[in-house]
Enzyme design. Sequence first.
Site, PDB file in Angstrom:
ATOM      1  N   GLY A 260       9.214   9.078   0.926  1.00 25.34           N
ATOM      2  CA  GLY A 260       7.991   9.112   1.939  1.00 25.34           C
ATOM      3  C   GLY A 260       8.228  10.222   2.585  1.00 25.34           C
ATOM      4  O   GLY A 260       8.128  11.512   2.334  1.00 25.34           O
ATOM      5  N   ARG A 261       8.732   9.978   4.066  1.00 25.89           N
ATOM      6  CA  ARG A 261       8.667  11.002   4.864  1.00 25.89           C
ATOM      7  C   ARG A 261       9.639  11.995   4.605  1.00 25.89           C
ATOM      8  O   ARG A 261       9.572  13.315   4.931  1.00 25.89           O
ATOM      9  CB  ARG A 261       8.909  10.491   6.224  1.00 25.89           C
ATOM     10  CG  ARG A 261       7.785   9.751   7.061  1.00 25.89           C
ATOM     11  CD  ARG A 261       8.175   8.802   8.064  1.00 25.89           C
ATOM     12  NE  ARG A 261       8.828   7.637   7.614  1.00 25.89           N
ATOM     13  CZ  ARG A 261       9.367   7.013   8.315  1.00 25.89           C
ATOM     14  NH1 ARG A 261       9.420   7.277   9.799  1.00 25.89           N
ATOM     15  NH2 ARG A 261       9.946   5.807   8.000  1.00 25.89           N
TER      16      ARG A 261
ATOM     17  N   GLN B  13      -4.175   5.238  -5.208  1.00 26.66           N
ATOM     18  CA  GLN B  13      -4.064   3.984  -4.382  1.00 26.66           C
ATOM     19  C   GLN B  13      -5.239   3.684  -3.780  1.00 26.66           C
ATOM     20  O   GLN B  13      -5.998   4.202  -2.779  1.00 26.66           O
ATOM     21  CB  GLN B  13      -3.067   4.098  -3.353  1.00 26.66           C
ATOM     22  CG  GLN B  13      -2.565   2.696  -2.681  1.00 26.66           C
ATOM     23  CD  GLN B  13      -1.418   2.754  -1.750  1.00 26.66           C
ATOM     24  OE1 GLN B  13      -1.897   3.359  -0.247  1.00 26.66           O
ATOM     25  NE2 GLN B  13      -0.478   2.256  -1.734  1.00 26.66           N
TER      26      GLN B  13
ATOM     27  N   CYS C 165       0.081  -1.726   3.774  1.00 21.77           N
ATOM     28  CA  CYS C 165      -0.057  -1.412   5.155  1.00 21.77           C
ATOM     29  C   CYS C 165      -0.375  -1.993   6.088  1.00 21.77           C
ATOM     30  O   CYS C 165      -1.024  -2.921   6.126  1.00 21.77           O
ATOM     31  CB  CYS C 165      -1.438  -0.035   4.821  1.00 21.77           C
ATOM     32  SG  CYS C 165      -2.020   0.578   6.160  1.00 21.77           S
TER      33      CYS C 165
ATOM     34  N   MET D 157      -1.021   8.163   4.461  1.00 21.07           N
ATOM     35  CA  MET D 157      -2.384   8.553   5.125  1.00 21.07           C
ATOM     36  C   MET D 157      -2.375   9.700   6.018  1.00 21.07           C
ATOM     37  O   MET D 157      -1.265  10.251   6.624  1.00 21.07           O
ATOM     38  CB  MET D 157      -2.907   7.540   6.151  1.00 21.07           C
ATOM     39  CG  MET D 157      -3.000   6.048   5.109  1.00 21.07           C
ATOM     40  SD  MET D 157      -4.567   6.257   4.073  1.00 21.07           S
ATOM     41  CE  MET D 157      -5.845   6.510   5.274  1.00 21.07           C
TER      42      MET D 157
ATOM     43  N   LYS E  91       1.948  -1.862  -4.725  1.00 18.92           N
ATOM     44  CA  LYS E  91       2.919  -1.600  -3.727  1.00 18.92           C
ATOM     45  C   LYS E  91       2.862  -2.514  -2.588  1.00 18.92           C
ATOM     46  O   LYS E  91       1.787  -2.604  -1.950  1.00 18.92           O
ATOM     47  CB  LYS E  91       2.649  -0.025  -3.159  1.00 18.92           C
ATOM     48  CG  LYS E  91       3.829   0.441  -2.317  1.00 18.92           C
ATOM     49  CD  LYS E  91       3.562   1.983  -1.994  1.00 18.92           C
ATOM     50  CE  LYS E  91       4.723   2.428  -1.264  1.00 18.92           C
ATOM     51  NZ  LYS E  91       4.715   1.938   0.162  1.00 18.92           N
TER      52      LYS E  91
ATOM     53  N   ASN F 156      11.462   1.510  -2.174  1.00 22.69           N
ATOM     54  CA  ASN F 156      10.923   2.360  -1.080  1.00 22.69           C
ATOM     55  C   ASN F 156      11.226   2.242   0.213  1.00 22.69           C
ATOM     56  O   ASN F 156      11.483   0.789   0.467  1.00 22.69           O
ATOM     57  CB  ASN F 156       9.170   2.457  -1.191  1.00 22.69           C
ATOM     58  CG  ASN F 156       8.711   3.281  -0.347  1.00 22.69           C
ATOM     59  OD1 ASN F 156       7.617   2.866   0.366  1.00 22.69           O
ATOM     60  ND2 ASN F 156       9.064   4.296   0.296  1.00 22.69           N
ATOM     61  N   GLY F 157      11.409   2.974   1.096  1.00 22.34           N
ATOM     62  CA  GLY F 157      11.699   2.559   2.541  1.00 22.34           C
ATOM     63  C   GLY F 157      13.037   3.232   3.052  1.00 22.34           C
ATOM     64  O   GLY F 157      14.083   2.915   2.335  1.00 22.34           O
TER      65      GLY F 157
ATOM     66  N   HIS G 214       8.306  -1.790  -0.821  1.00 23.58           N
ATOM     67  CA  HIS G 214       8.794  -1.055   0.412  1.00 23.58           C
ATOM     68  C   HIS G 214       9.669  -2.234   0.953  1.00 23.58           C
ATOM     69  O   HIS G 214       9.210  -3.489   1.433  1.00 23.58           O
ATOM     70  CB  HIS G 214       7.719  -0.922   1.545  1.00 23.58           C
ATOM     71  CG  HIS G 214       7.815  -0.225   2.590  1.00 23.58           C
ATOM     72  ND1 HIS G 214       7.263   0.501   3.463  1.00 23.58           N
ATOM     73  CD2 HIS G 214       9.083  -0.119   3.416  1.00 23.58           C
ATOM     74  CE1 HIS G 214       7.680   1.220   4.407  1.00 23.58           C
ATOM     75  NE2 HIS G 214       9.112   0.625   4.570  1.00 23.58           N
TER      76      HIS G 214
END
Length: 335
Positions: free
Chosen positions: A231-232, A63, A93, A12, A132, A204-205, A164
């Site tokens: 991700g980040r 998504q 989320c 987001m 997801k 993921n994660g 995740h």
Amino acid sequence: MLDRRLSIAPMMDWTDRHCRAFHRVLTTRALLYTEMVTAPAILHGDQQRLLGFDAVEHPVALQLGGSDPDQLAEAARIGAAFGYDEINLNVGCPSDRVQSGRFGACLMREPGLVADCMAAIKGAVSVPATVKCRLGVDDQDPDVSLFATVDACAAVGVEVFIIHARMAWLQGLSPKENRDVPPLDYGLVRRLKRERPQMSISINGGIASLDAAEAHLDDADGVQLNGVMLGRAAYHEPAILGQADRRLFGVETADVDAFEAIARYRPYMAARLDEGVHLPAMTRHMLGVMHGRPGARAFRRILTVDSIRPDAGLEVIDRAVEAVREAEARKTETR
């Protein structure tokens, strides 16, 4: 069939169309994801603003957020008509806003509803319909909640899952804390793949590098995951994506360095500037591309400060790049 060896997570306020266009100049193969867009927003909002994207972004997935099967089906149809290559449902989320709307991670408590949503999406589109999710929420047993969600969706024909590898603690943790505090359990994701080998499972994660991504794709324990989602790490240090096509997809091509990535991004930025897009909307996604290089701080400062001026154009990019080149030259001279 989409090659899922590497994908970039939906984030987001980060993975908007300009971010995705920038990531695409670094990797031609990674699957990109939009930010989560709620089904009601699509049905009642400005669809072009919410869903519009540039053809250079393919392959790109939309998504969705929501829990009403009819709304999600219609939103999926609209997304498919826009040309998205996949429709993904957010079941991970942990934000308060998402909980109040009865979607996101809280849906891990309702695998039957998730399956109904996925059946509606799958019936509405011809592109892949995927999920997801987290391992579970709050006091759920992840060994139970994860498998219940996957199995319920598999029963309606869903084959692709991005996991995740953390629980979501909806009580007591902020969304930011939920990205770091709950412990990672990669082993459970690998067990899911081992016990459901017919499913496409991506992990993921907490995956912070391509080295880590390669390790997750290693089948040394007899488990071959289908993909890794960054991700980040991909956002804060996007230059790592310039090695992805060679290292993760086996493409015989030269890596894309930060300078070449910016050169490739210039035509996109020029076109958007001509359409009235403000320069900071694009440069904010580039701030980390020079991470670790001499002059990286000056690069970020120039992009941050100078790009907000009303008449700012591509000359700001040129000055930022030149600051890095000069810093690298000075470092070379002092050796």
